[in-house]
Enzyme design. Structure first.
Site, PDB file in Angstrom:
ATOM      1  N   SER A   1       0.824  -1.199   0.000  1.00  0.00           N
ATOM      2  CA  SER A   1       0.000   0.000   0.000  1.00  0.00           C
ATOM      3  C   SER A   1       0.868   1.263   0.000  1.00  0.00           C
ATOM      4  CB  SER A   1      -0.954  -0.059   1.190  1.00  0.00           C
ATOM      5  OG  SER A   1      -2.082   0.674   0.895  1.00  0.00           O
TER       6      SER A   1
ATOM      7  N   HIS B   1      -7.892  -5.554   0.871  1.00  0.00           N
ATOM      8  CA  HIS B   1      -6.631  -4.820   0.911  1.00  0.00           C
ATOM      9  C   HIS B   1      -5.756  -5.315   2.076  1.00  0.00           C
ATOM     10  CE1 HIS B   1      -4.219  -1.238   0.208  1.00  0.00           C
ATOM     11  NE2 HIS B   1      -4.222  -0.978   1.494  1.00  0.00           N
TER      12      HIS B   1
HETATM   13  C1  GCU Z   1      -5.408   4.721   2.096  1.00  0.00           C
HETATM   14  C2  GCU Z   1      -4.909   5.488   0.893  1.00  0.00           C
HETATM   15  C3  GCU Z   1      -4.167   4.565  -0.077  1.00  0.00           C
HETATM   16  C4  GCU Z   1      -3.106   3.779   0.651  1.00  0.00           C
HETATM   17  C5  GCU Z   1      -3.709   3.053   1.818  1.00  0.00           C
HETATM   18  C6  GCU Z   1      -2.712   2.299   2.696  1.00  0.00           C
HETATM   19  O1  GCU Z   1      -6.435   3.875   1.715  1.00  0.00           O
HETATM   20  O2  GCU Z   1      -6.010   6.098   0.280  1.00  0.00           O
HETATM   21  O3  GCU Z   1      -3.578   5.310  -1.118  1.00  0.00           O
HETATM   22  O4  GCU Z   1      -2.471   2.904  -0.236  1.00  0.00           O
HETATM   23  O5  GCU Z   1      -4.355   3.995   2.667  1.00  0.00           O
HETATM   24  O6  GCU Z   1      -1.555   2.665   2.744  1.00  0.00           O
HETATM   25  O7  GCU Z   1      -3.136   1.362   3.369  1.00  0.00           O
END
Ligand code: GCU
Length: 394
Positions: A233, A375
């Site tokens: 992420s 995610h």
């Molecule tokens: C949020 C953000 C993302 C990122 C994520 C993370 O959702 O919007 O761009 O990748 O956090 O780091 O878990």
């Protein structure tokens, strides 16, 4: 059936998000036509036909475009660097691994920053390659005592596969907070903090990965020519930027990195540049804010970031329910980067369309998978990284 259920769930979840965020598109049919900047055409309009022209000219131009418009400058100089082994256990993981804890202290302008590195080295292999995680989650995920085990950093599985595994925490370089992110690497580079194209948190994390590599180059127990930088992420965005900048990284693995990571911005699918810059103003350079709600004006897109990693192996992933991170846009960015790999004689390995969910394509240097689920970075992802490592970290 399983896919259908998870797909329906994703659509349901997304429509809930859409209800809150009217500007977010999750409908493939609503992706408007967009034009990607050409990777293989120089700023002056010259076609890049060889790897020499790529390396001498176009690669440098693209790197600069990303520095000036997205991640900010990457400072390369500092006064000195010290490595102190602060902990050692020669019989970690039931005697199967050595654990080293190393404090990496970097000095500049009478300031210093300390990066705490954890490194597990399998005893079964001499000079193994290393998976280095940029840890953006809680430190309990990288427990050196192994009392707490997390799929986010599966030491035992990686060690048993014959690789070393390491991690450092992003907060050592830039606390992940808009009010305190300068309290780390940016103390060494105050000129960056005040520049419109200056380094911000993602840049500081990537800079930290390179300082860890400076240490790894001195450690005779591992092979520093076989280091994969891994991130999830926001950490996956930093991993791509680290590998793009620092060609000593032999491999890059970017898990669910989404916007300003491995997905194309100009598709405007899922998270947008305006959303990310508003929620996380400390991640990217002030200049990047110019592109809020105006992705089409960006002189780059993320396929160009991936292309900077060529010819080194790169693996980006998604999770089927994580439409925020645009699985299709990630696949397309990788696909568009393949033409740079071709300059090095590497044939495109990805199919023309995204592979089915849970069908990793990781037998080519530009690799991709979209796993069932949400995610996260889990053992399924890591098992595939290890497969990829065995193929390409040689
Ligand atoms: C949020 C953000 C993302 C990122 C994520 C993370 O959702 O919007 O761009 O990748 O956090 O780091 O878990």
């Amino acid at each position: 059936m399983k896919h259908f259920i998870s797909f329906s769930l994703a659509v349901l979840m997304c429509s809930m998000v859409v209800a809150q965020q009217p500007n977010v598109n999750y409908d493939e049919h609503k992706v408007k036509p967009y034009t990607l900047p050409q990777v293989l055409k120089t700023n002056g309009g010259r076609q890049v036909t060889t790897k020499e022209i790529w390396e001498k000219q176009r690669r440098r131009e693209i790197l600069k475009l990303f520095e000036d418009n997205v991640y900010g400058q990457m400072p390369h100089s500092f006064d000195s660097i010290n490595f102190t082994v602060s902990g050692k256990n020669n019989s970690a993981y039931n005697g199967r691994a050595k654990l080293k804890e190393v404090d990496i202290e970097v000095f500049r302008n009478s300031q210093s920053v300390v990066i705490h590195l954890l490194l597990f080295i399998p005893k079964s292999k001499s000079k193994p390659g290393v998976f280095l995680l940029i840890n953006n989650r809680g430190k309990e995920n990288t427990d050196a005592t192994r009392q707490t085990k997390s799929e986010f950093w599966p030491v035992e599985m990686v060690v048993d596969s014959g690789f070393a595994i390491a991690s450092f925490h992003v907060s050592d370089l830039a606390p992940d907070n808009k009010d305190s992110f300068t309290n780390g690497a940016l103390r060494l580079y105050p000129e960056q903090a005040s520049a419109e194209n200056g380094m911000r948190a993602i840049g500081a994390w990537a800079w930290g990965a390179s300082r860890v590599l400076d240490y790894l180059e001195t450690d005779k127990d591992i092979d520093a020519k076989k280091v994969a930088v891994v991130g999830h992420s926001r950490g996956g965005k930093a991993a791509l930027w680290a590998a793009a900048q620092d060609r000593r990284f032999a491999m890059c693995i970017s898990n669910c990195s989404g916007n300003s990571g491995a997905k194309l911005s100009k598709r405007n699918f899922g998270e947008t540049v305006a959303i990310i810059n508003t929620a996380f103003p400390h991640w990217f350079s002030p200049n990047y804010k110019k592109y809020n709600d105006d992705e089409q004006a960006l002189p780059v897109d993320q396929h160009m970031l991936i292309s900077l990693i060529a010819p080194r192996p790169v693996y980006a992933t998604n999770a089927s329910e994580d439409l925020w991170a645009d699985p299709t846009g990630t696949f397309l960015a990788l696909k568009h980067a393949e033409e740079v790999y071709e300059l090095y004689g590497i044939k495109p390995g990805l199919p023309m369309h995204p592979p089915a969910i849970d069908h990793p394509v990781n037998n080519s240097r530009v690799a991709y998978h979209n796993r069932t689920g949400i995610h996260n970075m889990i053992i399924y992802d890591w098992r595939n990284f290890v497969v990829f490592g065995k193929r390409f970290l040689k």
